[in-house]
Design a protein around this motif. Structure first.
Motif, mmCIF file in Angstrom:
data_model
loop_
_atom_site.group_PDB
_atom_site.id
_atom_site.type_symbol
_atom_site.label_atom_id
_atom_site.label_comp_id
_atom_site.label_asym_id
_atom_site.label_seq_id
_atom_site.Cartn_x
_atom_site.Cartn_y
_atom_site.Cartn_z
ATOM 1 N N GLU A 5 -8.216 2.931 -3.304
ATOM 2 C CA GLU A 5 -7.594 1.884 -2.490
ATOM 3 C C GLU A 5 -6.523 1.049 -3.183
ATOM 4 O OE1 GLU A 5 -11.147 0.026 0.098
ATOM 5 O OE2 GLU A 5 -10.909 -0.329 -1.949
ATOM 6 N N LYS A 6 -7.164 1.386 -4.854
ATOM 7 C CA LYS A 6 -5.625 0.842 -5.876
ATOM 8 C C LYS A 6 -4.442 1.756 -6.037
ATOM 9 C CE LYS A 6 -8.794 -1.281 -8.899
ATOM 10 N NZ LYS A 6 -9.324 -1.456 -10.531
ATOM 11 N N LEU A 7 -4.669 2.920 -5.962
ATOM 12 C CA LEU A 7 -3.484 4.277 -5.406
ATOM 13 C C LEU A 7 -3.413 3.587 -4.792
ATOM 14 C CD1 LEU A 7 -2.206 6.595 -6.043
ATOM 15 C CD2 LEU A 7 -3.574 7.520 -5.370
ATOM 16 N N THR A 8 -3.449 3.379 -3.235
ATOM 17 C CA THR A 8 -2.729 3.083 -1.718
ATOM 18 C C THR A 8 -2.427 2.110 -1.931
ATOM 19 O OG1 THR A 8 -4.727 4.418 -0.702
ATOM 20 C CG2 THR A 8 -2.925 3.030 0.483
ATOM 21 N N ALA A 9 -2.393 0.938 -2.623
ATOM 22 C CA ALA A 9 -1.806 -0.279 -2.449
ATOM 23 C C ALA A 9 -0.375 0.539 -3.646
ATOM 24 C CB ALA A 9 -2.604 -1.335 -3.119
ATOM 25 N N GLU A 10 -0.753 0.805 -4.642
ATOM 26 C CA GLU A 10 0.609 0.527 -5.419
ATOM 27 C C GLU A 10 1.724 2.203 -4.751
ATOM 28 O OE1 GLU A 10 1.694 3.068 -10.166
ATOM 29 O OE2 GLU A 10 -0.666 3.020 -8.687
ATOM 30 N N LEU A 11 1.296 3.127 -3.994
ATOM 31 C CA LEU A 11 2.446 3.860 -2.974
ATOM 32 C C LEU A 11 2.386 3.033 -1.996
ATOM 33 C CD1 LEU A 11 -0.215 6.298 -2.877
ATOM 34 C CD2 LEU A 11 1.746 6.928 -4.055
ATOM 35 N N ARG A 12 1.711 2.117 -1.685
ATOM 36 C CA ARG A 12 2.639 1.012 -0.418
ATOM 37 C C ARG A 12 3.715 0.229 -0.948
ATOM 38 N NH1 ARG A 12 0.247 0.075 4.566
ATOM 39 N NH2 ARG A 12 -1.150 0.598 3.708
ATOM 40 N N GLY A 13 2.853 -0.981 -2.237
ATOM 41 C CA GLY A 13 4.083 -1.395 -2.724
ATOM 42 C C GLY A 13 6.003 -0.426 -2.945
ATOM 43 N N ARG A 14 5.501 0.883 -3.778
ATOM 44 C CA ARG A 14 6.570 1.587 -4.245
ATOM 45 C C ARG A 14 7.283 2.305 -2.937
ATOM 46 N NH1 ARG A 14 10.512 1.674 -7.521
ATOM 47 N NH2 ARG A 14 11.245 3.428 -7.759
ATOM 48 N N ALA A 15 7.060 2.474 -1.992
ATOM 49 C CA ALA A 15 7.305 2.280 -0.673
ATOM 50 C C ALA A 15 8.266 1.309 -0.368
ATOM 51 C CB ALA A 15 6.178 3.297 0.113
ATOM 52 N N ALA A 16 7.839 0.598 -0.162
ATOM 53 C CA ALA A 16 8.599 -0.821 -0.134
ATOM 54 C C ALA A 16 9.727 -1.208 -1.134
ATOM 55 C CB ALA A 16 7.754 -2.464 -0.096
ATOM 56 N N ALA A 17 9.812 -0.931 -2.675
ATOM 57 C CA ALA A 17 11.267 -1.342 -3.309
ATOM 58 C C ALA A 17 11.819 0.226 -2.842
ATOM 59 C CB ALA A 17 10.081 -1.498 -4.995
ATOM 60 N N LEU A 18 11.315 1.463 -3.112
ATOM 61 C CA LEU A 18 12.232 2.059 -2.695
ATOM 62 C C LEU A 18 13.269 1.730 -1.501
ATOM 63 C CD1 LEU A 18 10.273 5.433 -3.560
ATOM 64 C CD2 LEU A 18 11.851 4.574 -4.843
ATOM 65 N N GLY A 19 13.585 0.671 -0.834
ATOM 66 C CA GLY A 19 13.191 0.674 0.581
ATOM 67 C C GLY A 19 13.244 0.978 2.435
ATOM 68 N N PHE A 20 11.646 1.522 1.835
ATOM 69 C CA PHE A 20 11.083 2.157 2.835
ATOM 70 C C PHE A 20 10.229 1.152 4.040
ATOM 71 C CE2 PHE A 20 10.362 6.086 0.658
ATOM 72 C CZ PHE A 20 11.187 6.907 1.929
ATOM 73 N N ASP A 21 10.976 0.405 5.428
ATOM 74 C CA ASP A 21 10.186 -1.015 5.869
ATOM 75 C C ASP A 21 9.365 -0.573 6.935
ATOM 76 O OD1 ASP A 21 12.755 -1.920 6.068
ATOM 77 O OD2 ASP A 21 13.260 -0.054 7.283
ATOM 78 N N SER A 22 8.562 1.120 6.980
ATOM 79 C CA SER A 22 7.307 1.041 7.068
ATOM 80 C C SER A 22 6.007 1.979 6.552
ATOM 81 C CB SER A 22 6.757 2.019 8.969
ATOM 82 O OG SER A 22 8.443 0.734 10.091
ATOM 83 N N PHE A 23 4.604 2.184 6.366
ATOM 84 C CA PHE A 23 4.286 2.942 5.468
ATOM 85 C C PHE A 23 2.664 2.806 6.389
ATOM 86 C CE2 PHE A 23 0.842 3.683 3.354
ATOM 87 C CZ PHE A 23 0.696 4.241 1.860
ATOM 88 N N GLY A 24 2.131 3.855 6.577
ATOM 89 C CA GLY A 24 0.954 3.947 6.817
ATOM 90 C C GLY A 24 0.218 6.041 6.638
ATOM 91 N N ILE A 25 -0.975 5.330 6.504
ATOM 92 C CA ILE A 25 -1.758 6.934 6.207
ATOM 93 C C ILE A 25 -2.710 7.458 8.168
ATOM 94 C CG2 ILE A 25 -3.777 8.232 4.638
ATOM 95 C CD1 ILE A 25 -2.063 5.740 2.927
#
Length: 374
Positions: A5-25
């Motif tokens: 869950e921590k890894l997923t939260a980190e990935l979600r945050g990094r995706a937003a920082a990279l400019g992605f507007d949507s994230f899902g698994i």
């Protein structure tokens, strides 16, 4: 919170920082219905001459059929919503209408590097294997994005998002890691049929079904031969793609969020006249559309589209430019030029028919001189 869950939260945050507007698994096997749906579409011939869809059908039906070790799919979206109504240009018959997505830099180039960076983070943190895709492999991103909660496939078959309407580029990361999945999104089109009703070629046999053979986005981009006669008039001035069903979606009113990846159309591609486009040579074409998806179809197919638009323009001042293309080295271009000339100036076409028919070696072009206009 677990380590996953921590890894997923980190990935979600990094995706937003990279400019992605949507994230899902989604789980790699989240859509067991896809093979049957794909087979039905292929059996109906809705893929047109996109033979690669049939050739890759077995792998396309499931991420795990393509990569058996896949356990999870990360779906990411980038909003490319236009700042103005793309349908407004359809009324300006002497200008060429280019689909919104193609007015930007090629989205494959924009997104893929960001995906690789995010996938690299996942690989480092989990030691899992990863594979990155941006519409370049037999992976059905839209239904997987629906399973991952990014949105739902609308009646026009395009993914619709509550936040970004019909304007999302999609990318995917397949991984051997078992990641916590998001809830699928419910279909939220209700009784609305605007996307179906606006289609100029009746390309939807039923809601949620698309016959590519009738779709102007397919015909102007993927189709390699002459545009079928019945669709030439409905093309209007669309010279690359068609945004009608996307642009009319009511959910687009939410698609005005800022975009970190700066996916805004190049101004020089938004108001191109047919007169300047029909005079392009190969060098000029490549220079004008450098970095754009338009360049991939090549000059011949592009001029085919432009000449059809000229035939629909009612602009008789373009007749001399059309006549120049009657001598083009490409039969595809010559045939479209004949059709445009006959539409704009039938008397002039009658004057030229015998001379040009006498030296024309291509049967399809010969037929353009004599067959009934659609």
């Amino acid at each position: 919170m677990t380590s996953t869950e921590k890894l997923t939260a980190e990935l979600r945050g990094r995706a937003a920082a990279l400019g992605f507007d949507s994230f899902g698994i989604a789980a790699a096997d989240a859509r067991p219905d896809l093979p049957d749906k794909l087979r039905q579409a292929l059996d109906a011939g809705w893929h047109g001459d996109m033979d690669w869809m049939a050739e890759t059908a077995q792998r396309r039906g499931s991420p795990r059929a393509m990569w058996p070790d896949a356990r999870s799919v990360i779906l990411l979206g980038v909003n490319y919503g236009p700042e103005t109504d793309p349908l407004a240009l359809l009324g300006e018959k002497s200008h060429g209408a280019i689909s919104v997505y193609a007015r930007n830099r090629d989205y494959h180039e924009i997104i893929k590097g960001k995906l690789k960076e995010l996938a690299g983070l996942l690989a480092r943190r989990s030691s899992a294997e990863v594979k990155v895709f941006v519409d370049t492999a037999p992976l059905m991103e839209k239904p997987l994005a629906e399973a991952a909660g990014l949105g739902w496939q609308g009646k026009h078959t395009v993914l619709v998002s509550r936040e970004f309407g019909s304007w999302l580029f999609l990318g995917a990361i397949l991984t051997s890691a078992e990641l916590p999945v998001d809830k699928p999104h419910k279909v939220s089109c209700g009784s609305c049929t605007k996307c179906l009703d606006i289609c100029p070629t009746a390309a939807f046999p039923a809601p949620y079904q698309l016959d590519s053979r009738r779709c102007l986005a397919y015909l102007t981009v993927e189709h390699k031969g002459p545009i079928p006669k019945e669709f030439r008039g409905p093309m209007g001035n669309r010279i690359y793609g068609c945004d009608d069903c996307l642009a009319v979606c009511p959910w687009n009113k939410f698609a005005s969020a800022s975009r970190e990846l700066k996916l805004r159309g190049r101004p020089e591609l938004e108001r191109l006249t047919l007169a300047e486009l029909v005079q392009l040579d190969d060098v000029g074409f490549r220079e004008l559309f450098a970095g754009s998806p338009v360049k991939r179809i090549g000059l011949g197919r592009f001029l085919r589209n432009v000449l059809i638009a000229i035939g629909n323009s009612q602009n008789h001042a373009l007749v001399p430019l059309v006549e120049q293309r009657l001598r083009d080295e490409s039969a595809l271009v010559r045939g479209a030029a004949v059709w445009a000339l006959r539409r704009l100036a039938p008397e002039r076409a009658a004057q030229l028919r015998l001379a040009f028919s006498a030296v024309e070696s291509d049967e399809a072009v010969q037929a353009e001189w004599t067959e009934e206009l659609a």
